[in-house]
Write a protein that holds these residues in place. Structure first.
Motif, PDB file in Angstrom:
ATOM      1  N   GLY A 166     -50.696  55.021  16.017  1.00 20.29           N
ATOM      2  CA  GLY A 166     -51.266  53.966  16.760  1.00 20.29           C
ATOM      3  C   GLY A 166     -52.589  54.134  17.192  1.00 20.29           C
ATOM      4  O   GLY A 166     -53.460  54.632  16.350  1.00 20.29           O
ATOM      5  N   THR A 167     -52.903  53.905  18.488  1.00 21.64           N
ATOM      6  CA  THR A 167     -54.468  54.021  18.805  1.00 21.64           C
ATOM      7  C   THR A 167     -54.868  55.445  19.282  1.00 21.64           C
ATOM      8  O   THR A 167     -54.061  56.198  20.090  1.00 21.64           O
ATOM      9  CB  THR A 167     -54.747  53.260  20.127  1.00 21.64           C
ATOM     10  N   THR A 168     -55.641  56.163  18.450  1.00 23.98           N
ATOM     11  CA  THR A 168     -55.707  57.732  18.174  1.00 23.98           C
ATOM     12  C   THR A 168     -57.121  58.196  18.785  1.00 23.98           C
ATOM     13  O   THR A 168     -58.182  57.411  18.396  1.00 23.98           O
ATOM     14  CB  THR A 168     -55.519  58.227  17.051  1.00 23.98           C
ATOM     15  N   ALA A 169     -57.056  59.301  19.533  1.00 24.50           N
ATOM     16  CA  ALA A 169     -58.603  59.828  19.585  1.00 24.50           C
ATOM     17  C   ALA A 169     -58.333  61.098  19.126  1.00 24.50           C
ATOM     18  O   ALA A 169     -57.462  62.076  19.348  1.00 24.50           O
ATOM     19  CB  ALA A 169     -58.547  59.924  21.213  1.00 24.50           C
TER      20      ALA A 169
ATOM     21  N   PHE B 113     -54.267  55.405  24.936  1.00 28.12           N
ATOM     22  CA  PHE B 113     -54.217  55.859  23.723  1.00 28.12           C
ATOM     23  C   PHE B 113     -52.704  56.425  23.261  1.00 28.12           C
ATOM     24  O   PHE B 113     -52.387  57.037  24.268  1.00 28.12           O
ATOM     25  CB  PHE B 113     -55.245  57.208  23.347  1.00 28.12           C
ATOM     26  N   ASP B 114     -52.392  56.253  22.128  1.00 29.91           N
ATOM     27  CA  ASP B 114     -50.837  56.677  22.066  1.00 29.91           C
ATOM     28  C   ASP B 114     -50.850  57.968  21.222  1.00 29.91           C
ATOM     29  O   ASP B 114     -49.808  58.868  21.689  1.00 29.91           O
ATOM     30  CB  ASP B 114     -50.432  55.747  20.596  1.00 29.91           C
ATOM     31  N   SER B 115     -52.085  58.280  20.745  1.00 26.80           N
ATOM     32  CA  SER B 115     -51.959  59.926  20.410  1.00 26.80           C
ATOM     33  C   SER B 115     -53.311  60.424  20.402  1.00 26.80           C
ATOM     34  O   SER B 115     -54.320  59.581  20.549  1.00 26.80           O
ATOM     35  CB  SER B 115     -51.621  59.849  18.680  1.00 26.80           C
ATOM     36  N   VAL B 116     -53.475  61.485  20.863  1.00 28.10           N
ATOM     37  CA  VAL B 116     -54.722  62.574  20.574  1.00 28.10           C
ATOM     38  C   VAL B 116     -54.419  63.647  19.680  1.00 28.10           C
ATOM     39  O   VAL B 116     -53.391  64.477  19.555  1.00 28.10           O
ATOM     40  CB  VAL B 116     -54.997  63.017  22.183  1.00 28.10           C
TER      41      VAL B 116
END
Length: 311
Positions: free
Chosen positions: A100-103, A162-165
C-alpha cells in the motif's frame, strides 16, 4: 526541477517540528506557523537542513562522504549474489501482501523500492544524506514515489498515513531507538506493519568481530552504528506500541566473506574469480544449513522481521 514541486505528496508530509500541514511557496515548503524548508532542484524537500539531531548530522556527513564507495561495494558480483539471498528472505517474510502506501526510512538509494516497488502503491523515502537521496531520485522515476531529507527520529511524515514502513539496514544507524520506533508507530495506520532487515549481534562471536571491524573500517562509524539485539528490540517495539510478529536470522560465515568488501580489502578481488557467483550461492546454502543446526537457530548476522501496530 526534474519533477515540479507541486507534485509533492502534501497529504503525506508534515512539518517535523510542529506536525503542521505544509504548503508550497515557490521552491519552499512552508507551515502555517512560518517554518520553511527548501526544496532541492530535484524535488527533494530538505527538512534536515533546519531540523536534525546531532547523531543524524554525523550520519549525514558520513554517508555524503562515502556514498560513491558504498555504491561500488554493492555492485560486486559476489555481493549482489549474497544480497539476492537476503532479498529473498525479506520477500518471503512479506509474503504476497500489498504494501500500500509505504515509507522507506533510512532509504539510501531506495533499496526497498528497487526490491518491492511493484507492491508499493505510493511511497516516500526518507534519508538524511542528500547524496543518497539524489541517487535514489535519479534511479526511480515513478510519479508515485518521492524522496525527502529528514531525521529518522523526527520524521517529516503525516500521522496514521502509511500502511507499511520498511527499513533495510537503517535501524542500527540510529542511537535513539525509542524515538525511531515511536515515530514509526505514529505514521503507521492501525494494522500497519514495520518490516526490517538489520545486522544483529546476539551471538557472542559477531559482537567480538564487529567490535573490531567497526573500528577498523573507514566506511563504518562505531559511535553511531549498533547492531540490534533481540530482547532489547522486542522491548523497544512494545514500548512504542508495536507488536513483534516475526524475527528470523540469516547469514553466517558466508556473509562475513562475501558481504564485507568495505572492510576486507581482499574481498574486492573476488570479482575477478571465475564462477564467483556460484561460490557465493553455495555459501548462502551452507549458511542456511548452519543456522538449522541445534542451538544455532537465531545466531545469524542479519535479522529479517516485522512488527505490527494493533488495529
Amino acid at each position: 526541477m526534474t519533477r515540479e514541486a507541486h507534485h509533492l505528496p502534501l497529504d503525506l508530509l508534515r512539518c517535523p517540528a510542529t506536525g503542521e500541514e505544509l504548503r508550497i511557496n515557490g521552491e519552499r515548503l512552508v507551515s502555517s506557523s512560518g517554518r520553511s524548508y527548501r526544496i532541492l532542484g530535484s524535488s527533494i524537500p530538505l527538512f534536515a537542513e533546519e531540523f536534525c539531531s546531532e547523531d543524524a548530522r554525523v550520519q549525514q556527513i558520513h554517508y555524503d562522504r562515502i556514498a560513491a564507495a558504498y555504491f561500488e561495494n554493492l555492485n560486486y558480483p559476489h555481493t549482489q549474489e549474497y544480497m539476492s539471498y537476503l532479498d529473498r528472505a525479506l520477500t518471503r517474510a512479506i509474503g504476497d501482501r500489498s504494501l500500500g502506501t509505504t515509507a522507506e526510512i533510512c532509504c539510501g538509494k531506495g533499496e526497498a523500492v528497487s526490491l518491492l516497488g511493484d507492491r508499493i502503491e505510493r511511497g516516500v523515502g526518507v534519508d538524511v544524506s542528500v547524496s543518497m537521496l539524489e541517487a535514489a531520485e535519479a534511479e526511480h522515476g515513478r510519479r508515485d514515489l518521492w524522496f525527502v531529507q529528514g531525521d529518522a527520529t523526527r520524521l517529516p511524515l503525516s500521522s496514521d498515513a502509511f500502511d507499511s514502513v520498511v527499513v533495510l539496514g537503517g535501524i542500527h544507524h540510529v542511537n535513539d531507538r525509542a524515538s525511531l520506533y515511536a515515530e514509526i508507530s505514529r505514521i503507521l495506520r492501525p494494522g500497519g506493519r514495520l518490516y526490517f532487515r538489520e545486522p544483529v549481534s546476539d551471538f557472542f562471536l559477531w559482537r567480538w568481530l564487529r567490535y573490531l571491524i567497526y573500528r577498523a573500517s573507514p566506511t563504518l562509524d562505531h559511535e553511531t552504528e549498533t547492531p540490534l539485539r533481540a530482547a532489547a528490540t522486542f522491548a523497544d517495539l512494545e514500548r512504542a506500541g508495536l507488536r513483534s510478529r516475526a524475527w528470523k536470522t540469516h547469514g553466517f560465515f558466508g556473509f562475513c566473506l562475501f558481504m564485507n568488501s568495505d572492510v576486507l580489502l581482499f574481498n574486492r578481488l573476488f570479482r575477478f574469480v571465475p564462477g564467483i557467483r556460484r561460490l557465493a550461492r553455495w555459501s548462502t546454502a551452507l549458511d542456511e544449513w548452519t543456522l538449522r543446526l541445534p542451538g544455532f537457530g537465531n545466531n545469524g548476522l542479519i535479522v529479517v522481521g516485522h512488527a505490527e501496530k494493533p488495529s
